[in-house]
Design an enzyme around this catalytic site. Structure first.
Site, PDB file in Angstrom:
ATOM      1  N   HIS A  58       0.805  -1.224   0.000  1.00 16.03           N
ATOM      2  CA  HIS A  58       0.000   0.000   0.000  1.00 16.03           C
ATOM      3  C   HIS A  58       0.837   1.273   0.000  1.00 16.03           C
ATOM      4  O   HIS A  58       0.328   2.360   0.276  1.00 16.03           O
ATOM      5  CB  HIS A  58      -0.892   0.032   1.240  1.00 16.03           C
ATOM      6  CG  HIS A  58      -1.792  -1.138   1.372  1.00 16.03           C
ATOM      7  ND1 HIS A  58      -2.718  -1.460   0.415  1.00 16.03           N
ATOM      8  CD2 HIS A  58      -1.902  -2.088   2.336  1.00 16.03           C
ATOM      9  CE1 HIS A  58      -3.375  -2.553   0.795  1.00 16.03           C
ATOM     10  NE2 HIS A  58      -2.893  -2.944   1.946  1.00 16.03           N
ATOM     11  N   HIS A 220      -7.427  -3.968  -1.357  1.00 13.30           N
ATOM     12  CA  HIS A 220      -6.591  -5.142  -1.559  1.00 13.30           C
ATOM     13  C   HIS A 220      -7.067  -5.921  -2.769  1.00 13.30           C
ATOM     14  O   HIS A 220      -6.814  -7.100  -2.902  1.00 13.30           O
ATOM     15  CB  HIS A 220      -6.643  -6.076  -0.355  1.00 13.30           C
ATOM     16  CG  HIS A 220      -6.412  -5.392   0.932  1.00 13.30           C
ATOM     17  ND1 HIS A 220      -7.414  -4.806   1.650  1.00 13.30           N
ATOM     18  CD2 HIS A 220      -5.277  -5.184   1.626  1.00 13.30           C
ATOM     19  CE1 HIS A 220      -6.905  -4.272   2.749  1.00 13.30           C
ATOM     20  NE2 HIS A 220      -5.623  -4.467   2.759  1.00 13.30           N
TER      21      HIS A 220
END
Ligand SMILES: Nc1ncnc2c1ncn2[C@@H]1O[C@H](COP(=O)(O)OP(=O)(O)O)[C@@H](O)[C@H]1O
Ligand SMILES: Nc1ncnc2c1ncn2[C@@H]1O[C@H](COP(=O)(O)OP(=O)(O)O)[C@@H](O)[C@H]1O
Ligand SMILES: [Mg+2]
Ligand SMILES: [Mg+2]
Ligand SMILES: [Mg+2]
Ligand SMILES: [Mg+2]
Lengths: 333, 219, 333, 219
Positions: A58, A220
């Site tokens: 991320h 995700h």
């Protein structure tokens, strides 16, 4: 999907090695656990420790936000997987200055369980730990179950608010109050155009047609709430904004911080086109944009798409947004 | 049935093998309703366990100690959702095996029942939430029933695996309420839960190991 | 390829609208020409004007680098196309403080012709203009024809050096000397894994097999010098570094600034894995990394891949690298 | 042959049409050896020209003035490599047409020869560099030859277009030495240069216009 990597099983450790080498003036790896990254500068005595974290993939979240005015430490998980309690505990011990530590992370089952276990262990070592879970993703649960929502890009605002509050010298209780307030006032909704893939499988996280988009996806690569035909940027922005504004009504004269966040492979060109529409719509409604962030703040590897985040500001939150930060992947003067 | 520490360790390695073989399939299931890493995560965790079994635990005979180390190893290798869940299971299991270097039917029953319940204590899932608990809960129930009825462990565990399989399959028609996939709502319908599936593989690989040993003993 | 845009013909203007809205504390659009973006802060009297520019689609380059310690203005071209003389001239007039203006841009036929025409026009208005063309791309011409090389990511170092020099109060001649020195000491080589596409055609700029990479590609999707099998990150890094080091030999004890630049869709994870190898190789050779930049500095829309840049430093260049900057898309404390 | 300002403007619009039709093909050629935007750029430029012809230049009769405005319009719409090249061409051409509201053979010869040479003055390309100059240079040569031999413009321009076509095709077997594609070296072989191709379309569209008018006049 193609990757510039060596052994897929070592991506996180090799990345950390590179990251710490590149930014040794900001961060260091704890000898106790190489998945524990902490600030490499002197912070003020008695400062509340700010720990943010979650899975890898991320970036800039989370390690890119270690620095003055933001986080003191980050336990690092595998790709899209919460870190286990050990590195969390080590980070906690390293950043505690006797005034306690706040844990901030996205509200995912894995993160909740691992951070809770770490908090229990930290308390055994007489460190006071408080937790604020980020729940900004309006697409992840209805307003009636708001505490079930997930944390996505809006986490940036929550981390920044808590980081600023701690840097200003507030107590743990006060940092917790402000982090909660930031979270309560933050809403995000995203859209994906192209999938990402985790290094070990290299399989696309989802398949989308050449003319499709996925609204409300997770950060995700989790499928979203709805799949539809790809629309022009303005319509997409309206769709995201309307959902946010229906969930957190704003009035004329309200002030907001805006984040248009790229998920990984969306050109800045497109993010600014999205921001343009956001600013138009808010202007029409008489809502003032107090500060804007456009870029990659919380990504999902090479996913294509973006999210829009609004944080409703009062005096207190505005001050936290304005507070400077100096981190490897985010500097605000 | 009497299982020595070495056999117990071998059974764990067989589980690891099974997970490795099914890795792609498990990630595939997770791609449909989650973030696509379940096979990867389970593989990382079980590989780390095997590594530990072959090194630090090579000479260890205390099954309780083995379980404790397995729990911590798995947890610290993966974090994730499954890390705390399986770590808790093995920690609960370790308590009933403390000091034991060989396991009889009673031990095995208690081990699996405690371990299984540990999952629920940690994850707080209910049956019908579309998680691994949908596999494990009916398996635990079957074990408890067989235990009460005085059936031998192999018979009981066969029933547990069969019940677990039913439970696993039932997740296909559930709307997810826990974990990443819960955001999907109705869209999670029609997809079998990855965690429920790997939980079934764990149970069935352990059964397979027992059947194989049984076979050898009969010869 | 999918895009979050409205009318493909308006992408640049809509992007600029969003950009200026998002960063009005940094930049403004000139009323004379909306493709002319200049700094919106008071800079020191008599400061040499720093103008950088080129086509769109490379953000943060070029408009993201307008700010204190960097550029004063940017004329904006269409996607991958030099701006015409008009917006260049308007920017020049707006940023000149009587001490002259330096033009810095990548050495492409289009940019050279358009900026040269603008320079002629500026001179007619009694503004002294000097030009330094960035030629860091080792793959674009042999060392024997070094002046024919193109400018890619290493331009960031040249812009930063010139911007710092001007901010320090140096004269135009001195800024030119330092910019040239920065350029002479900078080498870049890139690799692409996936193509980009311009909004009007949405066709991939090139086709690469699922297991192929393109070495030495241009930053506009121009094909590279060689196509080969995709290798592990370490081998790719070695390949790029070796080419650079063969072209600009470094000795034990030399100091460099390093830039590992993502082309648009390459996850930061991979950039740090590349940086890790760069730092290993340089450490083996006894070359000191004085400062590191890892991230997206000069992109090609959503192209996948990265480049490695080394700038060899002496005292003077090190000082320029260290100089702070405060821009919408790049802040250095 | 005598061409009025209106016809001259129509010829320019016909060129714009041709470019619009070939837009995809030109970008395709540029994708092979450049950055893939040549069709897009030419289309933007010529569309802007048509827009100008239909507005500010609607009443304009001075062909020199028309060319000057066309030059600036094209340049400021596109920038790029072709902006300065074609802008210079039209500026050079505008000089010989200054004050003329209708163009005879002599004017047309001079216009195209000056315009063509402007490309070389601005871009400094040599024949064989694999650029638009490989189309334009032989076309200019043919025009000069026909002009010296006193041939009428239509005949001369037919020859120019034929020579330009040969030149364009010859770029296929050249190694690029100018522009983006020069980085490719040997890899540029086998691909026709996009700028050479669009230059040919410009010439041939103008010829087409003349042929059409000629046809009408003959009727
Ligand atoms: N609270 C919970 N209780 C039981 N099982 C859970 C819970 N949350 C998630 N799971 C299980 O975890 C599985 C996902 O595991 P995995 O993909 O490895 O982790 P992550 O969701 O962190 O990516 C789900 O399929 C589900 O069976
Ligand atoms: N110096 C030059 N002289 C003549 N033509 C040139 C020169 N440089 C480039 N060109 C022409 O420009 C064409 C490319 O145009 P275009 O794609 O529109 O611009 P860009 O290269 O800026 O993307 C090439 O195919 C070539 O014919
Ligand atoms: Mg995961
Ligand atoms: Mg998962
Ligand atoms: Mg171009
Ligand atoms: Mg081109």
């Amino acid at each position: 999907m193609k990757k510039l990597i060596n052994n897929p099983e070592l991506v996180v450790d090799e990345m950390l090695e590179g990251f710490v080498k590149a930014h040794s003036q900001y961060v260091r790896q704890l000898p106790e656990n190489k998945r524990s990254i902490v600030i490499n500068r002197e912070t003020r005595p008695g400062k509340v420790g700010v720990v943010i974290g979650g899975g890898s993939g991320h970036k800039p979240a989370f390690i890119g936000y270690i620095g003055e005015g933001l986080a003191d430490g980050v336990p690092v998980g595998n790709i899209f997987a919460s870190p286990p309690p050990d590195p969390i505990l080590e980070v906690t011990k390293a950043v505690d200055k006797g005034t306690g530590v706040i844990y901030l992370y996205g509200n995912y089952a894995g993160d909740c369980m691992n951070f809770d276990m770490a908090a229990e262990l930290a308390e055994l070592e007489n460190i006071r730990v408080e937790t604020v879970r980020v729940t900004d993703d309006v697409a992840s649960a209805p307003n009636s179950e708001i505490e079930k929502r997930r944390g996505i890009a809006g986490g940036f605002f929550v981390y920044k608010a808590a980081g600023a509050a701690a840097a200003m010298g507030h107590s743990l209780d006060e940092v917790v109050r402000l982090a909660k307030k930031a979270n309560d006032n933050t809403r995000t909704m995203g859209v994906a155009l192209t999938p990402c893939s985790i290094p070990q499988t290299r399989k696309p996280s989802f398949e989308l047609g050449e003319n499709e988009m996925e609204i409300g996806l997770g950060v995700h690569g989790e499928p979203g709430v709805e799949r539809g035909e790809l629309k022009p940027a303005d319509e997409v922005a309206d769709r995201l904004l309307n959902t946010i504004l229906a969930d957190m009504p704003l009035e004329k004269g309200d002030r907001v911080a805006v984040l248009v966040n790229g998920l990984g492979s969306t050109p800045y060109l497109e993010l600014y086109i999205m921001f343009r529409r956001v600013s138009q719509v808010l202007a029409e409604k008489g809502i003032e944009i107090y500060r804007s962030y456009v870029g990659e703040y919380v990504t999902s590897l090479e996913m294509g798409g973006c999210s829009i985040t609004l944080m409703k500001l009062d005096e207190e939150l505005a001050q936290l947004v304005d507070y400077p930060a100096d981190c490897p992947m985010f500097v605000q003067k | 049935m009497l299982i020595k520490a070495d056999s117990f360790k071998q059974a764990l390695k067989d589980i690891a093998n099974k997970i490795e073989v099914e890795k792609e399939y498990l990630s595939e299931l997770d791609r449909a309703i989650g973030d696509g890493d379940h096979g990867v995560t389970m593989s990382i965790g079980w590989k780390a366990v095997v590594e530990k079994l072959n090194t630090d635990l090579k000479e260890e005979e205390d099954c309780g100690e083995i379980c404790k180390v397995v729990a911590k190893t798995f947890l610290n290798a993966v974090g994730s959702s499954v890390g705390p869940l399986y770590a808790t299971a093995f920690l609960r299991g370790s308590k009933v095996l403390q000091g034991k270097t060989e396991l009889n039917d009673e031990d095995l029953y208690k081990f699996w029942i405690s371990a299984g319940k540990g999952i629920q204590e940690r994850g707080k899932a209910e049956v019908g939430d579309k998680t691994m608990w949908d596999t494990i809960s009916p398996a635990v129930q079957a074990l408890e029933q067989s235990y009460e009825q005085g059936e031998d462990f192999l018979t009981g565990f066969r029933k547990a695996v069969a019940s677990g399989e039913e439970g696993m399959k039932s997740t296909k028609d559930m709307i997810s309420k826990k974990g990443r996939s819960s955001r999907l709502g109705e869209r999670s319908l029609g997809n079998q839960d990855p965690g429920a599936t790997s939980a079934y593989f764990i149970l069935s690989a352990f059964l397979q190991y027992l059947e194989n040993t049984q076979l050898k003993h009969n010869v």
